[in-house]
Scaffold this motif. Structure first.
Motif, PDB file in Angstrom:
ATOM      1  N   VAL A 104      11.714  -3.580   4.125  1.00  0.00           N
ATOM      2  CA  VAL A 104      11.362  -3.538   2.701  1.00  0.00           C
ATOM      3  C   VAL A 104      10.226  -4.491   2.360  1.00  0.00           C
ATOM      4  N   ASN A 105      10.037  -5.552   3.150  1.00  0.00           N
ATOM      5  CA  ASN A 105       8.903  -6.437   2.878  1.00  0.00           C
ATOM      6  C   ASN A 105       7.581  -5.726   3.153  1.00  0.00           C
ATOM      7  N   ARG A 106       7.562  -4.932   4.209  1.00  0.00           N
ATOM      8  CA  ARG A 106       6.361  -4.144   4.490  1.00  0.00           C
ATOM      9  C   ARG A 106       6.188  -3.062   3.415  1.00  0.00           C
ATOM     10  N   PHE A 107       7.285  -2.448   3.011  1.00  0.00           N
ATOM     11  CA  PHE A 107       7.243  -1.466   1.924  1.00  0.00           C
ATOM     12  C   PHE A 107       6.641  -2.085   0.672  1.00  0.00           C
ATOM     13  N   GLN A 108       7.077  -3.289   0.311  1.00  0.00           N
ATOM     14  CA  GLN A 108       6.537  -3.965  -0.870  1.00  0.00           C
ATOM     15  C   GLN A 108       5.043  -4.238  -0.703  1.00  0.00           C
TER      16      GLN A 108
ATOM     17  N   PHE B   8       4.148   1.980  -6.355  1.00  0.00           N
ATOM     18  CA  PHE B   8       3.410   3.100  -5.752  1.00  0.00           C
ATOM     19  C   PHE B   8       4.233   4.378  -5.825  1.00  0.00           C
ATOM     20  N   VAL B   9       5.516   4.284  -5.439  1.00  0.00           N
ATOM     21  CA  VAL B   9       6.366   5.472  -5.395  1.00  0.00           C
ATOM     22  C   VAL B   9       6.571   6.045  -6.793  1.00  0.00           C
ATOM     23  N   ILE B  10       6.867   5.191  -7.758  1.00  0.00           N
ATOM     24  CA  ILE B  10       7.122   5.677  -9.118  1.00  0.00           C
ATOM     25  C   ILE B  10       5.868   6.301  -9.717  1.00  0.00           C
TER      26      ILE B  10
ATOM     27  N   SER C 110      -2.710   5.057   0.148  1.00  0.00           N
ATOM     28  CA  SER C 110      -1.699   4.315   0.889  1.00  0.00           C
ATOM     29  C   SER C 110      -2.349   3.244   1.753  1.00  0.00           C
ATOM     30  N   VAL C 111      -1.777   2.038   1.697  1.00  0.00           N
ATOM     31  CA  VAL C 111      -2.234   0.959   2.567  1.00  0.00           C
ATOM     32  C   VAL C 111      -1.866   1.258   4.014  1.00  0.00           C
TER      33      VAL C 111
ATOM     34  N   ASP D 284      -0.056   4.648   5.872  1.00  0.00           N
ATOM     35  CA  ASP D 284       0.590   5.945   5.652  1.00  0.00           C
ATOM     36  C   ASP D 284       1.735   6.211   6.620  1.00  0.00           C
ATOM     37  N   SER D 285       2.067   5.211   7.456  1.00  0.00           N
ATOM     38  CA  SER D 285       3.317   5.311   8.223  1.00  0.00           C
ATOM     39  C   SER D 285       4.493   4.767   7.420  1.00  0.00           C
ATOM     40  N   VAL D 286       4.202   4.149   6.265  1.00  0.00           N
ATOM     41  CA  VAL D 286       5.242   3.540   5.427  1.00  0.00           C
ATOM     42  C   VAL D 286       5.369   4.263   4.092  1.00  0.00           C
ATOM     43  N   VAL D 287       4.278   4.449   3.386  1.00  0.00           N
ATOM     44  CA  VAL D 287       4.297   5.167   2.107  1.00  0.00           C
ATOM     45  C   VAL D 287       3.171   6.193   2.078  1.00  0.00           C
ATOM     46  N   ARG D 288       3.428   7.285   1.404  1.00  0.00           N
ATOM     47  CA  ARG D 288       2.426   8.336   1.268  1.00  0.00           C
ATOM     48  C   ARG D 288       2.425   8.873  -0.157  1.00  0.00           C
TER      49      ARG D 288
END
Length: 604
Positions: A343-347, A354-356, A400-401, A403-407
């Motif tokens: 979750v730290n990497r996600f943040q 970003f997701v919302i 995305s910073v 794209d293996s974590v958030v897209r």
């Protein structure tokens, strides 16, 4: 808005019309009463404020200054909740600065599933949610408060606090998180060592060293399990200060966000923007939470908890609603166990903001849902920061910073969410497929029936499971033994899957929010103890778990299936689950609990 999201929302609204109307009537009646210090008897008022400094007594009673309730889940057994130790002093200080007062109205129990996993204490875990709700009610029933701050993070604690707060739906409420611990041993490496230990390749010393490097300091565990899913859902429901979920406990930003929570609660009162939590948590907010859960591959526990949360607000949802939303909501994150990041990497990659933003822009969330901030859901599509000591918010990165974590919603990991509804002659169940390899979405193999998770672990240790099979672990439902998580089964099943065997789990129990790559049909309803069809399964029956078609069946001749008598829970097992370590105190909950699909509620 996406048409399916609208359709599901309207379906929920229509289904809930009578119960929601009755709930809102009760909220309005409570909200229209005179404030606490004015309507109470003099002795009641004196007791309530006896410990306040004299100047603050004058403010609250004579000058009618706002009085905030603090309901805290602090203890220093839970790493996630240890930082709350100093929060009451901080909150009282900020309240005084704003011309208000704050009192710790009460504490609620908070148990760590990581400590109790696989042990008898886990059989109290699910019921702790409703115990927390009742404890919240006890705290708030002093009835002297104008608003409430709710301090909790982990698995059953946030749902319990929220259920309790919704039974005081006339109060404005703000939830106050404390953030995740810093990253230690990676979650994937931790899982690898656990599997090695299950195979006897490393000893207890090596396992303990790995676990201690993973769980090493104050803050929430860093995998995306139930605790961190809670925080994502609070953001999606607009019940946090925007972006508060995943800031480290000792980051200077954390104190600023906590002080802002006090100001946010008071602004709701002072600016006459009075929006009690019972009004705020409506069908739109519940759907927004469901969508956020699906878009992030969150914990399966919330298919139980959010049914109960919704019911506390007079709103009726079921697993069909989750399933229909999952079919259209894109999967936007890969956070362990659905990926390698924590979750730290996600943040760091934009986190909830970003997701919302992506979900709002894509029409998957209700932008007009009410929130604790005046800007509505768009406020939650931002990221907080400190600039020259001042709290500010900025837009998340457009791209995305990592794209293996958030897209973005335009290029998701999957066009559909990570949860599936399964139904067939074994009942109704759910499966989390976001971390399951695609070639394991359909498993057909002979059943091996176990009446406990210990029995499966003994069979694994004895080398009796080196084959394709479906483990049917029954008598694990709410009525049988409190529906414990069965996360201890993940390493042995993962080892067998890693050896090339086609294995799956089918159970009326729960899996942890950290459940991962092994296909698991969980929460099977009705449960075996209630005469559910899982009690008819015999070892050797072929079981087909099909997450693509959404089916869960015992491939047994229909006539034979109809003739079979359900197995009965062994008496010695029933007694073992009923006594010691406090389990006898929860006998009434086991008798009265509703099914998993009904939220496993004990208070209806």
């Amino acid at each position: 808005m996406h048409p399916t999201v609208l359709q599901v929302t309207e379906r929920i609204r229509a289904r809930s019309a009578a119960t929601r109307r009755a709930y809102l009537q009760r909220v309005e009646q409570a909200a229209n009463r005179p404030r606490g210090a004015d309507r109470m008897g003099c002795a009641n008022v004196a007791h309530a404020f006896a410990a306040l400094p004299d100047a603050m007594k004058v403010k609250v009673v004579a000058e009618r200054a706002p009085n905030l309730a603090i309901v805290t889940a602090y203890n220093d057994v839970l790493s996630a909740h240890q930082p709350y130790e100093g929060y009451p002093a901080l909150i009282r200080d900020e309240a005084r600065r704003q011309g208000a007062s704050a009192q710790v109205a009460g504490g609620v129990p908070a148990m760590c599933d990581g400590v109790t996993q696989g042990l008898p204490g886990m059989e109290l875990s699910l019921f702790s949610r409703d115990t927390i709700a009742m404890s919240t009610a006890i705290a708030l029933t002093h009835d002297t408060f104008d608003a409430a701050l709710l301090l909790g993070i982990c698995d059953k604690i946030v749902p319990g606090l929220l259920i309790g707060a919704l039974h005081f739906g006339h109060l404005p409420c703000v939830f106050v998180p404390a953030g995740p611990m810093s990253s230690g041993l990676s979650n994937s490496e931790k899982a690898r060592v656990r599997e090695q230990y299950a195979q006897g390749l490393v000893g207890r010393d090596e396992l303990l060293a790995a676990e201690s490097r993973a769980y090493h300091g104050p803050g929430t565990c860093t995998f995306y399990g139930t605790a961190n899913s809670n925080q994502m859902l609070m953001e999606a429901m607009g019940l946090h200060v925007p972006g508060a979920a995943f800031v480290h406990p000792h980051d200077g930003l954390r104190e600023a966000l906590t002080r802002e929570a006090v100001r946010t609660a008071l602004a709701n009162l002072k600016e006459r923007r009075y929006t009690p939590i019972g009004v705020m948590v409506d069908e739109r907010a519940i759907v927004n939470a469901m969508v956020a859960l699906l878009a992030t591959g969150g914990s399966t526990n919330h298919l139980i908890h959010w049914v109960a949360v919704a019911r506390a607000a007079g709103i009726l949802i079921d697993w069909n609603d989750f399933s229909d939303l999952s079919a259209v909501v894109p999967l936007l994150t890969r956070v362990y166990p659905n990926g390698s990041a924590d979750v730290n990497r996600f943040q760091a990659c934009g986190g909830p903001g970003f997701v919302i933003r992506e979900l709002l822009d894509g029409g998957y969330m209700h932008e007009d849902a009410l929130t604790v901030t005046p800007g509505g859901m768009r406020d939650y599509a931002r990221i907080p920061a400190l600039q020259d000591g001042r709290l500010t918010w900025a837009e998340p990165p457009r791209d995305s910073v990592d794209d293996s974590v958030v897209r973005p919603a335009s290029a998701p990991f999957s066009p559909s969410g990570g949860l599936r509804l399964l139904q067939g002659n074994l009942g109704r169940a759910v499966i989390k497929v976001s971390a399951v390899p695609e070639d394991r979405h359909v498993i057909e193999a002979p059943a091996i029936v176990f009446d406990s998770q210990d029995a499966l672990q003994r069979a694994f240790a004895a080398g009796e499971l080196e084959r394709d099979f479906v483990a049917v672990v029954r008598f694990q439902g709410p009525r049988a033994n409190g529906m414990p998580e069965l996360h201890k089964l993940t390493p042995p099943l993962a080892v067998l899957q890693g050896k090339g065997f086609r294995v799956a789990l089918v159970t009326d129990g729960r899996m942890s929010g950290a459940s991962g790559k092994v296909p698991a049909a969980i929460h099977v309803s009705p449960e075996a103890l209630a005469g559910g069809p899982l009690a008819k399964v015999r070892s050797g029956d072929r079981i087909r778990l099909d997450a693509v078609a959404g089916t869960l069946d015992a491939l047994v001749d229909a006539a034979e299936w109809a003739r079979r008598e359900p197995a009965v829970m062994p008496q010695e097992l029933a007694e073992a689950h009923a006594y010691q370590l406090g389990r006898e105190l929860f006998a009434g909950m086991r008798r009265n609990v509703r099914s998993a699909e009904e939220g496993a509620c004990t208070w209806l």
